[in-house]
Design an enzyme around this catalytic site. Structure first.
Site, mmCIF file in Angstrom:
data_model
loop_
_atom_site.group_PDB
_atom_site.id
_atom_site.type_symbol
_atom_site.label_atom_id
_atom_site.label_comp_id
_atom_site.label_asym_id
_atom_site.label_seq_id
_atom_site.Cartn_x
_atom_site.Cartn_y
_atom_site.Cartn_z
ATOM 1 N N CYS A 153 65.859 -17.754 -9.054
ATOM 2 C CA CYS A 153 64.559 -17.126 -8.786
ATOM 3 C C CYS A 153 64.521 -15.735 -9.414
ATOM 4 O O CYS A 153 65.012 -14.764 -8.822
ATOM 5 C CB CYS A 153 64.313 -17.037 -7.280
ATOM 6 S SG CYS A 153 62.727 -16.266 -6.873
ATOM 7 N N CYS A 207 62.780 -13.031 -7.215
ATOM 8 C CA CYS A 207 63.547 -12.549 -6.050
ATOM 9 C C CYS A 207 64.678 -11.632 -6.481
ATOM 10 O O CYS A 207 64.855 -10.543 -5.939
ATOM 11 C CB CYS A 207 64.132 -13.729 -5.277
ATOM 12 S SG CYS A 207 62.910 -14.887 -4.647
ATOM 13 N N ASP A 208 65.474 -12.112 -7.428
ATOM 14 C CA ASP A 208 66.752 -11.462 -7.718
ATOM 15 C C ASP A 208 66.730 -10.547 -8.935
ATOM 16 O O ASP A 208 67.674 -9.779 -9.142
ATOM 17 C CB ASP A 208 67.835 -12.534 -7.902
ATOM 18 C CG ASP A 208 67.969 -13.424 -6.677
ATOM 19 O OD1 ASP A 208 67.709 -12.920 -5.573
ATOM 20 O OD2 ASP A 208 68.313 -14.608 -6.819
#
Length: 532
Positions: A345, A348-349
């Site tokens: 992701c 997200c990261d």
């Protein structure tokens, strides 16, 4: 810090405060501390039940604690600024600390209050992570409603050195008592389940005690939501059983092809779908994973879904909409360094890799979009594609080519992800044209190579699957088993799109309706229902 419209929105929410709350800042002389001070002062100015002070001595700077004035144990701490996806989490923390009741079942609040022992949680999030708010809000709820639970919620981008020293390479990341506790999306029931094993058994019994449904939808994505709405509107008792409502939709950011809405984002569309389903008497059961399907022994009989918890659910008709998940590379090092440099992701990261070197594997739309997003954050992106050319839409190819810090490598077969035992250090690939093996030094690898249907659990059920593992359906969304239908990315329907999944879910719901009105309940139904 807050624009006029956001201030007005927050002021409206704060009208729900029932008792005073205190904001206690721990600040330094840096820019983030000045922003934190400005945010707390703006919030305090919006309601006379809120006070702000800046004499805190928390371990993180900048940070601030939100606590109830009458009960200092009803508190939660934010380290960094909870803006972006976390602004809603900030609002809820203010309301819950101020006595406004949360919209959760009383049973959940009772379980939180009953948890024994002292639990000190730290949780790392990023402002672009769509999976993090559920965890932030869960820990906030637990910290405010149980005096023996504390929670410090840390924006990883503001504490880069700490993130690196604790080897946090994927969010959401939870630590308890300074030790790793969990990674990935969780809600409050998931966390309670890890702390109290008896909670899972009690929840399993509650599920098994439910009466058979007329329609049971397995999966809570766009297909499942649409199917449930269509069947419940026909007057049939309907349940949704899913690991999480929204499914993979919640992991999607920019959505520009949902007709009538020029732009939205996955978490927002998920919330709207959940609200829509909530307008009807649909029994939504989340945090459940289907493990086995046992079809009815006769037409009109009860199909059974066995869950991983040991519980089982029954229904006259079932709609399978379990969706798909990210495909893995299946090369050495991928599993070992998952959440330690291997990620799926980028939204997200990505912020955890600010200024670093990363690779994106996959030259389709998802891979190229990931490379574009990461190019604005990280130091350098290497985009690796197995084919001899990128497969993404031309507009995306043109965009990614405009970044000076993006290198594109085609005809490359990734053969291994390497590391130092703790984190990723590089990637090895084979040049498919020359046969040469080459290695790239990296800090992270983002895998974006398509989807795999979630159908492994259907083995032995009699449901026909395609060579790719998809559920084979006809033009009425029917499987080869009477009374069992399927919809969305898990099926053989071409073009895996959100709007197509929703349409297929509606079709499956109508087909289930047609099946039920034309099929008499078998005797086993009457026996089961009379026994209940």
């Amino acid at each position: 810090m807050l624009g006029a419209s956001m201030q007005q929105q927050l002021e409206t929410y704060l009208a729900n405060l029932r008792e005073p709350i205190e904001l206690i800042g721990t600040l330094g002389d840096d820019e983030n501390s000045r922003k934190t001070r400005a945010l707390l002062e703006e919030i305090a100015a919006l309601h006379d039940m809120i006070s702000a002070s800046f004499d805190g001595n928390a371990s993180h700077s900048p940070s601030f604690k939100i606590r109830r004035a009458s009960d200092h144990n009803a508190a939660v701490t934010f380290a960094g600024l909870p803006m972006g996806h976390e602004f809603t989490s900030l609002v809820l923390a203010l309301l819950w600390a101020g006595g406004h009741p949360p919209k959760v079942e009383q049973d959940i609040l009772d379980q939180i209050s009953a948890l024994d022992g002292d639990h000190a949680f730290e949780m790392y999030f990023s402002l672009s992570c769509q999976n993090c708010p559920d965890v932030v809000q869960a820990l906030t709820l637990m910290a405010i409603f149980n005096p023996r639970i504390s929670a410090t919620l840390i924006e990883g981008g503001a504490f880069q050195d700490e993130v690196e020293s604790r080897q946090v390479m994927a969010v959401p990341a939870i630590f308890k008592d300074r030790e790793p506790f969990a990674n990935g999306r969780m809600d409050v029931a998931d966390i309670i389940g890890k702390l109290d094993s008896g909670a899972n058994a009690r929840n399993a019994k509650k599920l098994s005690d439910k009466k058979p449904f007329e329609v049971l939808v397995v999966g809570g994505g766009p297909a499942g939501a649409a199917a449930a709405i269509y069947t419940v509107r026909k007057g049939f008792s309907t349940g949704i059983a899913a690991e999480r409502f929204g499914g993979q939709l919640t992991d999607t950011m920019g959505i520009e092809n949902w007709i009538s809405t020029p732009y939205t984002e996955g978490p927002k569309l998920t919330a709207q779908m959940e609200q829509h389903v909530g307008e009807y008497p649909v029994d939504v059961m989340t945090r459940v994973s289907a493990e086995k399907l046992i079809p009815a022994s006769k037409p009109g009989g009860l199909h059974e879904i066995k869950l991983a918890t040991g519980a089982s659910l029954k229904a006259r008709s079932i709609i399978l909409s379990t969706g798909a998940r990210w495909r893995q590379l299946g090369v050495p090092g991928e599993e070992r360094y998952r959440n330690k440099g291997v990620a799926y992701c980028p939204h997200c990261d990505g912020p955890l890799y600010k200024g670093k070197r990363v690779a994106v594997i996959g030259g389709g739309n998802s891979g190229v979009e990931a490379a574009i997003d990461l190019a604005n954050i990280v130091g350098h992106v290497t985009l690796i594609e197995f084919d001899n050319a990128l497969r993404a839409d031309q507009v995306l190819q043109d965009k990614v080519a405009s970044f000076a810090n993006v290198e594109i490598i085609t005809s490359a077969q990734t053969t291994e992800i390497t590391g130092d035992g703790d984190t990723v250090s590089g990637l090895t690939y084979k040049d498919r044209e020359t046969g040469d093996t080459r290695t790239i030094e990296l800090d992270g690898v983002f895998v974006q190579i398509g989807l795999v249907p979630n159908t492994e659990w259907l083995a032995g059920s009699g449901i026909e699957l395609s060579p790719h593992g998809e559920i084979v359906i006809d033009d009425h969304a029917a499987t080869n088993v009477p009374g069992i239908f399927a919809a969305g990315d898990v099926t053989t329907v071409p073009y895996k799109q959100i709007i197509i999944a929703a349409g297929e879910g509606a079709k499956a719901g109508l087909s289930a309706f047609d099946y039920l009105i034309r099929t008499e309940p078998a005797e086993e139904n009457a026996a089961t229902e009379s026994a209940d």
